[in-house]
Design an enzyme around this catalytic site. Structure first.
Site, PDB file in Angstrom:
ATOM      1  N   MET A  72       3.495  68.335   9.998  1.00 20.11           N
ATOM      2  CA  MET A  72       4.357  67.157   9.633  1.00 20.11           C
ATOM      3  C   MET A  72       4.039  66.595   8.157  1.00 20.11           C
ATOM      4  O   MET A  72       3.299  65.715   7.930  1.00 20.11           O
ATOM      5  CB  MET A  72       4.209  65.784  10.545  1.00 20.11           C
ATOM      6  CG  MET A  72       4.615  66.315  12.067  1.00 20.11           C
ATOM      7  SD  MET A  72       4.611  64.857  13.343  1.00 20.11           S
ATOM      8  CE  MET A  72       2.770  64.246  13.264  1.00 20.11           C
ATOM      9  N   ASP A  73       4.355  67.547   7.116  1.00 23.24           N
ATOM     10  CA  ASP A  73       3.995  67.315   5.698  1.00 23.24           C
ATOM     11  C   ASP A  73       5.072  66.535   5.064  1.00 23.24           C
ATOM     12  O   ASP A  73       6.223  66.948   5.175  1.00 23.24           O
ATOM     13  CB  ASP A  73       3.675  68.800   5.283  1.00 23.24           C
ATOM     14  CG  ASP A  73       3.016  68.397   3.815  1.00 23.24           C
ATOM     15  OD1 ASP A  73       2.449  67.405   3.649  1.00 23.24           O
ATOM     16  OD2 ASP A  73       2.898  69.517   3.214  1.00 23.24           O
ATOM     17  N   GLY A  74       4.864  65.574   4.220  1.00 23.53           N
ATOM     18  CA  GLY A  74       5.673  65.048   3.482  1.00 23.53           C
ATOM     19  C   GLY A  74       5.994  63.660   3.354  1.00 23.53           C
ATOM     20  O   GLY A  74       7.002  63.210   2.723  1.00 23.53           O
TER      21      GLY A  74
ATOM     22  N   THR B 195       7.103  71.289   7.045  1.00 26.86           N
ATOM     23  CA  THR B 195       7.939  70.762   6.057  1.00 26.86           C
ATOM     24  C   THR B 195       7.392  70.526   4.779  1.00 26.86           C
ATOM     25  O   THR B 195       5.961  71.051   4.560  1.00 26.86           O
ATOM     26  CB  THR B 195       8.396  69.523   6.703  1.00 26.86           C
ATOM     27  OG1 THR B 195       7.190  68.533   6.956  1.00 26.86           O
ATOM     28  CG2 THR B 195       9.196  69.715   7.929  1.00 26.86           C
ATOM     29  N   SER B 196       8.234  70.212   4.064  1.00 26.88           N
ATOM     30  CA  SER B 196       8.077  70.008   2.409  1.00 26.88           C
ATOM     31  C   SER B 196       7.810  71.093   1.412  1.00 26.88           C
ATOM     32  O   SER B 196       7.220  71.000   0.410  1.00 26.88           O
ATOM     33  CB  SER B 196       6.656  69.037   2.537  1.00 26.88           C
ATOM     34  OG  SER B 196       5.322  69.948   2.523  1.00 26.88           O
TER      35      SER B 196
END
Length: 293
Positions: free
Chosen positions: A46-48, A237-238
């Site tokens: 869960m990046d960003g 993500t990101s």
């Protein structure tokens, strides 16, 4: 029919109607997906969250709050889709190196959300039959978070539709080191017990028996992630294409997917695309697994 508007310019009844409409739409799409090979386990990096907050000029750690809501939506979508295991990379051991204020905010938010789920009679986890498990070096966390995490695991232990594993204070290197240490201690205890029973006459030191050798299955049994099968899909993500020390041991045959979208902006359509991509590559991945056996 008169719709009374609330904060945000849309009424509660309108929101319910839109949610039901989107549910019917998802149901149709998911039924089509179910014709193909289906993933059992999807993991999320869960990046960003921070960038999401900065881009929208959100105050404090509001980006992390938005990230939590995105995770809850993904849990709902995966439940509707029939996925049995979800793993979320919530907080790395390396994240402790961030600014103390941000770390404290994330920890406080985590504690707040766990306590909130525990206080609800009709929580999302009970409605969707979600069992929650926390994996990682929990000793690095504060006592209130450890206690709350244990209580949530106990409270959801009988839920059986889906297992949500939240990786807290986790890195793969720490997981592998922990598993080897635990396996070694277990093996050493077995050897000492057998030696004491045989009064020194046992052949445990005979290399041909191999009982003193650490086996792969024994190490895997002590992994933090032993509770779930290896992930079929890992979504990040990101726009980053790194695993960032996440499930390195378990991801040899996973379908790795990167989205440019920041985590709080992830949607059902990203999940649909990921499953379609998995189905397209499934034959190749299965072929690789058979070669390794």
């Amino acid at each position: 029919m008169t719709l009374h508007t609330e904060k945000g310019g849309i009424s509660r009844s309108a929101r319910r109607f839109l949610w039901k409409l989107s549910y019917l739409q998802r149901k149709c799409i998911f039924s089509v997906l179910s014709v193909g090979r289906f993933p059992t386990h999807i993991a999320f990096i869960m990046d960003g969250n921070r960038r999401y907050g900065k881009q929208r000029n959100l105050k404090g750690g509001a980006g992390h709050k938005a990230g939590y809501l995105a995770l809850m939506l993904m849990v709902i979508y995966c439940c509707e889709l029939g996925i049995k295991y979800i793993t979320a990379y919530a907080f790395s051991i390396d994240n402790f190196k961030r600014g103390p204020e941000e770390v404290q905010y994330i920890m406080d938010l985590m504690l707040e959300k766990i306590e909130l789920e525990l206080s609800k009679e009709d929580s999302l986890f009970s409605r969707y039959g979600v069992r929650v498990h926390f994996s990682g070096n929990m000793e690095l966390l504060s006592d209130p978070i450890k206690d709350a995490a244990k209580r949530l695991m106990v409270a959801t232990a009988n839920n059986s539709n889906i297992l949500l594993t939240v990786c807290l204070a986790y890195t793969s290197m720490n997981e592998i080191l922990h598993a080897i240490q635990e396996t070694y201690q277990e093996k050493l205890a077995q050897i000492q017990l057998q030696e004491s029973i045989s009064e020194g006459r046992i052949s445990m030191c005979n290399p041909e028996q191999g009982d003193h050798v650490l086996k792969l299955a024994e190490i895997e049994k002590h992994m933090y992630m032993a509770i779930a099968p290896d992930p079929d899909i890992i979504i990040r993500t990101s726009g980053e294409n790194r695993l960032s020390n996440f499930l390195l041991w378990q991801s040899a045959n996973s379908c790795l997917i990167s989205f440019s979208q920041l985590w709080p902006g992830i949607s059902c359509w990203h999940l649909v695309w990921a499953v379609l991509n998995f189905q397209r590559n499934h034959y190749y991945l299965e072929k690789k697994k058979k070669k390794q056996i």
